[in-house]
Design a protein around this motif. Structure first.
Motif, PDB file in Angstrom:
ATOM      1  N   LEU A 121       0.825  -1.203   0.000  1.00 52.95           N
ATOM      2  CA  LEU A 121       0.000   0.000   0.000  1.00 52.95           C
ATOM      3  C   LEU A 121       0.865   1.261   0.000  1.00 52.95           C
ATOM      4  N   ALA A 122       1.930   1.245   0.784  1.00 49.77           N
ATOM      5  CA  ALA A 122       2.823   2.406   0.848  1.00 49.77           C
ATOM      6  C   ALA A 122       3.506   2.647  -0.493  1.00 49.77           C
ATOM      7  N   LYS A 123       3.805   1.571  -1.194  1.00 47.62           N
ATOM      8  CA  LYS A 123       4.496   1.689  -2.483  1.00 47.62           C
ATOM      9  C   LYS A 123       3.562   2.146  -3.591  1.00 47.62           C
ATOM     10  N   ARG A 124       2.358   1.595  -3.628  1.00 47.28           N
ATOM     11  CA  ARG A 124       1.461   1.809  -4.767  1.00 47.28           C
ATOM     12  C   ARG A 124       0.349   2.810  -4.505  1.00 47.28           C
ATOM     13  N   PHE A 125      -0.024   2.999  -3.262  1.00 47.28           N
ATOM     14  CA  PHE A 125      -1.191   3.826  -2.952  1.00 47.28           C
ATOM     15  C   PHE A 125      -0.899   4.827  -1.850  1.00 47.28           C
ATOM     16  N   ALA A 174     -17.902  -6.310  11.040  1.00 41.93           N
ATOM     17  CA  ALA A 174     -17.492  -4.950  11.399  1.00 41.93           C
ATOM     18  C   ALA A 174     -16.322  -4.960  12.374  1.00 41.93           C
ATOM     19  N   GLU A 175     -16.390  -5.847  13.366  1.00 36.41           N
ATOM     20  CA  GLU A 175     -15.321  -5.904  14.367  1.00 36.41           C
ATOM     21  C   GLU A 175     -14.010  -6.377  13.740  1.00 36.41           C
ATOM     22  N   ARG A 176     -14.095  -7.319  12.821  1.00 34.74           N
ATOM     23  CA  ARG A 176     -12.872  -7.801  12.161  1.00 34.74           C
ATOM     24  C   ARG A 176     -12.270  -6.728  11.258  1.00 34.74           C
ATOM     25  N   ALA A 177     -13.113  -6.034  10.518  1.00 34.07           N
ATOM     26  CA  ALA A 177     -12.618  -4.954   9.668  1.00 34.07           C
ATOM     27  C   ALA A 177     -11.983  -3.852  10.512  1.00 34.07           C
ATOM     28  N   GLU A 178     -12.598  -3.549  11.650  1.00 34.34           N
ATOM     29  CA  GLU A 178     -12.061  -2.514  12.540  1.00 34.34           C
ATOM     30  C   GLU A 178     -10.720  -2.932  13.129  1.00 34.34           C
ATOM     31  N   ALA A 179     -10.568  -4.219  13.443  1.00 26.06           N
ATOM     32  CA  ALA A 179      -9.293  -4.708  13.981  1.00 26.06           C
ATOM     33  C   ALA A 179      -8.171  -4.535  12.967  1.00 26.06           C
ATOM     34  N   VAL A 180      -8.467  -4.840  11.700  1.00 27.50           N
ATOM     35  CA  VAL A 180      -7.462  -4.678  10.638  1.00 27.50           C
ATOM     36  C   VAL A 180      -7.170  -3.199  10.418  1.00 27.50           C
ATOM     37  N   ARG A 181      -8.207  -2.382  10.409  1.00 30.11           N
ATOM     38  CA  ARG A 181      -8.017  -0.935  10.247  1.00 30.11           C
ATOM     39  C   ARG A 181      -7.108  -0.387  11.348  1.00 30.11           C
ATOM     40  N   ASN A 182      -7.376  -0.751  12.589  1.00 29.42           N
ATOM     41  CA  ASN A 182      -6.574  -0.245  13.705  1.00 29.42           C
ATOM     42  C   ASN A 182      -5.121  -0.681  13.585  1.00 29.42           C
ATOM     43  N   TRP A 183      -4.898  -1.883  13.061  1.00 26.80           N
ATOM     44  CA  TRP A 183      -3.516  -2.348  12.888  1.00 26.80           C
ATOM     45  C   TRP A 183      -2.800  -1.463  11.874  1.00 26.80           C
ATOM     46  N   PHE A 184      -3.459  -1.155  10.763  1.00 27.02           N
ATOM     47  CA  PHE A 184      -2.827  -0.322   9.731  1.00 27.02           C
ATOM     48  C   PHE A 184      -2.548   1.090  10.245  1.00 27.02           C
ATOM     49  N   LYS A 231      -1.996   1.957  13.380  1.00 26.25           N
ATOM     50  CA  LYS A 231      -0.953   1.895  14.414  1.00 26.25           C
ATOM     51  C   LYS A 231       0.391   1.451  13.862  1.00 26.25           C
ATOM     52  N   ASN A 232       0.376   0.497  12.936  1.00 25.28           N
ATOM     53  CA  ASN A 232       1.634  -0.118  12.483  1.00 25.28           C
ATOM     54  C   ASN A 232       1.955   0.107  11.010  1.00 25.28           C
ATOM     55  N   GLY A 233       0.970   0.534  10.242  1.00 20.14           N
ATOM     56  CA  GLY A 233       1.187   0.645   8.803  1.00 20.14           C
ATOM     57  C   GLY A 233       1.341   2.049   8.287  1.00 20.14           C
ATOM     58  N   ALA A 234       1.437   3.033   9.166  1.00 20.06           N
ATOM     59  CA  ALA A 234       1.659   4.432   8.787  1.00 20.06           C
ATOM     60  C   ALA A 234       0.569   4.945   7.848  1.00 20.06           C
ATOM     61  N   ILE A 235      -0.672   4.496   8.060  1.00 19.22           N
ATOM     62  CA  ILE A 235      -1.808   5.000   7.295  1.00 19.22           C
ATOM     63  C   ILE A 235      -2.573   5.976   8.182  1.00 19.22           C
ATOM     64  N   ALA A 236      -2.836   7.157   7.652  1.00 23.37           N
ATOM     65  CA  ALA A 236      -3.518   8.187   8.434  1.00 23.37           C
ATOM     66  C   ALA A 236      -4.903   7.710   8.841  1.00 23.37           C
ATOM     67  N   ASP A 237      -5.274   8.041  10.067  1.00 20.37           N
ATOM     68  CA  ASP A 237      -6.548   7.608  10.616  1.00 20.37           C
ATOM     69  C   ASP A 237      -7.731   8.006   9.738  1.00 20.37           C
ATOM     70  N   GLN A 238      -7.674   9.223   9.171  1.00 19.22           N
ATOM     71  CA  GLN A 238      -8.788   9.724   8.377  1.00 19.22           C
ATOM     72  C   GLN A 238      -8.795   9.156   6.958  1.00 19.22           C
ATOM     73  N   SER A 239      -7.771   8.405   6.585  1.00 19.10           N
ATOM     74  CA  SER A 239      -7.672   7.878   5.221  1.00 19.10           C
ATOM     75  C   SER A 239      -8.148   6.444   5.087  1.00 19.10           C
ATOM     76  N   ILE A 240      -8.569   5.817   6.177  1.00 21.91           N
ATOM     77  CA  ILE A 240      -8.961   4.415   6.116  1.00 21.91           C
ATOM     78  C   ILE A 240     -10.286   4.221   6.850  1.00 21.91           C
TER      79      ILE A 240
END
Length: 219
Positions: free
Chosen positions: A130-134, A159-169, A171-180
């Motif tokens: 994602l960091a490379k392409r998007f 919803a809970e599973r999607a939220e868990a993945v979102r929170n990981w990105f 916290k750990n994937g350098a994706i802005a909170d408002q962008s996901i």
């Protein structure tokens, strides 16, 4: 002797003053309009491209995300990203978006929404891609379940599973909170038949959808 009745001459110059006033008002109108045009001119967005170390072009972007989840085909043609070497990660998409897919068994225990520790490897690989392409693009995480259980339970679990993945990105994937963002389909949008164990397994997944970043000024 006849008396002369001399009337003072009327002053008919009032209309000249009215005309002058109208002219002044017109000049004032055009002057104010010109000032507004100057102050309303915004700063143009910088669209200068700079080359990154991996050869990709990092242009100023206007991020776009799919406007409607109904427009996303989760069975889009397969894509081949060289950086995705883990076969448990599926990549699909077209010119409008890309979909990274991960099965439930990779991310979660059965009927749970807490990420497994072993899922770090796959999530880190997707994050790097994602960091490379998007870079800077808008991303949506979709939760899918099979049809086992009630519709409300499946919707909540997705919803809970999607939220868990979102929170990981975030916290750990350098994706802005408002962008996901997150969205749960539950069992309402299966990619395979729920009549077989194999189909139900395919339907229990999380999909990360990323829209390609477009150069600024494009529609």
């Amino acid at each position: 002797m006849a008396e002369l009745n001399v009337q003072p001459k009327k002053n008919n110059s009032w209309w000249i003053w009215v005309l002058l006033l109208l002219i002044l008002l017109g000049l004032l109108f055009f002057f104010l309009k010109g000032c507004n045009n100057k102050t309303g001119t915004g700063t143009k967005q910088d669209s200068t491209a700079s080359n990154s170390t991996d050869g990709t072009s990092n242009k100023a972007i206007a991020t776009t995300a799919p406007a409607d989840s109904n427009q996303i085909d989760f069975n889009s043609p397969k894509a081949n990203y060289q950086e995705i070497t883990d076969t448990s990660i599926s990549v699909r998409g077209n010119n409008n978006y890309s979909i990274y897919g991960l099965g439930e068994d990779i991310l979660f225990d059965k009927d749970k929404s807490t990420l497994k520790g072993s899922a770090q490897t796959q999530l880190k690989m997707i994050s790097a891609s994602l960091a490379k392409r998007f870079k800077g693009a808008n991303i949506t995480v979709y939760g899918h379940t099979d049809s086992t259980g009630t519709a409300s339970h499946n919707k909540q679990l997705g919803a809970e599973r999607a939220e868990a993945v979102r929170n990981w990105f975030v916290k750990n994937g350098a994706i802005a909170d408002q962008s996901i963002a997150v969205k749960s389909f539950g069992a309402s949008n299966p990619v395979a038949s729920n009549a077989t164990p194999e189909g139900r397994q395919q339907n229990r997944s999380v999909a990360i959808v990323a829209a390609p970043a477009k150069p600024a000024g494009t529609k």
